[in-house]
Design an enzyme around this catalytic site. Sequence first.
Site, PDB file in Angstrom:
ATOM      1  N   ASP A   1       0.823  -1.229   0.000  1.00 23.09           N
ATOM      2  CA  ASP A   1       0.000   0.000   0.000  1.00 23.09           C
ATOM      3  C   ASP A   1       0.848   1.266   0.000  1.00 23.09           C
ATOM      4  O   ASP A   1       0.324   2.374  -0.108  1.00 23.09           O
ATOM      5  CB  ASP A   1      -0.998  -0.006   1.178  1.00 23.09           C
ATOM      6  N   HIS A   2       2.154   1.103   0.110  1.00 21.97           N
ATOM      7  CA  HIS A   2       3.041   2.267   0.094  1.00 21.97           C
ATOM      8  C   HIS A   2       3.899   2.331  -1.169  1.00 21.97           C
ATOM      9  O   HIS A   2       4.539   3.344  -1.422  1.00 21.97           O
ATOM     10  CB  HIS A   2       3.946   2.262   1.333  1.00 21.97           C
TER      11      HIS A   2
ATOM     12  N   HIS B   1      -3.374   7.917   7.054  1.00 24.94           N
ATOM     13  CA  HIS B   1      -3.288   6.448   7.051  1.00 24.94           C
ATOM     14  C   HIS B   1      -4.417   5.828   7.879  1.00 24.94           C
ATOM     15  O   HIS B   1      -4.207   5.047   8.795  1.00 24.94           O
ATOM     16  CB  HIS B   1      -1.898   6.028   7.601  1.00 24.94           C
TER      17      HIS B   1
HETATM   18 ZN   LIG Z   1       2.996  -1.115   6.603  1.00 19.62          ZN
END
Ligand SMILES: [Zn+2]
Length: 341
Positions: free
Chosen positions: A64-65, A277
């Site tokens: 997800d990053h 986040h």
């Molecule tokens: Zn993470």
Amino acid sequence: MQVVFLGTSSSMPTISRNTSCIALRLDGTIYMFDCGEGVQRQLHRTPFRQKSIDSIFITHMHGDHIFGLPGLLCMIGMTASPSKRPIEIFGPEGLRQWIRTTLKLCHAQIPIKYVVHELVLQEWVFMLLDCYRHEDDKYVVVAGLLKHTIPCWGYVVQERPHAGRFNVERAMEAGVRPGPMYAMLQQGRDVTLRDGTVVKSADVVGPQRQGRKVVILGDTSDSRSLLVAARGADVVVHEATVTEHEADFAVDRGHSTASMAGRFAHSINANTLVLTHFSGKLEGAYYGTSDNGTIKDLITAASKSFGKNSVIAAHDLTAVTICRKEDPAFPAHRTTSSFST
Ligand SMILES: [Zn+2]
């Protein structure tokens, strides 16, 4: 200096939030922090030109990053001149191999150069990223190791001090004419006039002005390695994945609650805390339809442990402009979502 949120969801995108990605807009250049999937489309919703992206800082290798990174490199390659300076990419071990393998297996042709600097994992070590400097040496970036389920880095971007304000009237009174001598005085050098009079720089230039500092952390349940480097930050961007009800879950998974984020902001005496986040569980909560707490709850909890009310919960395309100390708006930082379509 402006922090623009291109993705504020943890784990996976939601209907209104993209996965992690932040653009830090500096004078003429952009630093990216993480590149979640969908980053290219989010960039289209801003006035930023892809070729302005100079450096990319990756916090950690969770998908997800980083899943948007190969696509972003292709996009920059298609829009930038081949003579563009190589893009500097910083991140954990494995990043170089992952980028090269992905691009190679996809037969991606990128007509620009990029350099990957892997940060070597050492416990509680501070690393000064001397590898990249802005053209005019305006910024220093420091990386610190955070506590997460895999190696994860947080970054501090420090603007170098500015020269003091040049007092033109005083310079003219002292007999200095506009021209090269102005520049010399501004650079801190004393000058001698034709009649032998010495004009000291300190007499016509004010004291140095402190640079701004922004802290952008990755996923973390403990960021103490950056306590010193982050001290006095104008803005700290901290994850707040879940509400206080799930504090144990957060720590087990290497994440933070809002009150943990507030505590960190307090311990470094930050000016403003921006939360990001967020778990998708809060998405329904945001509209008051869930039992998992709300983003408002996160702001309340963070403000309490921070001891200040300057807490912002980022949306996608929230932009936080970081004022200089001499700006009349200081210490408040302007927040807009003007890039929204
Ligand atoms: Zn993470």
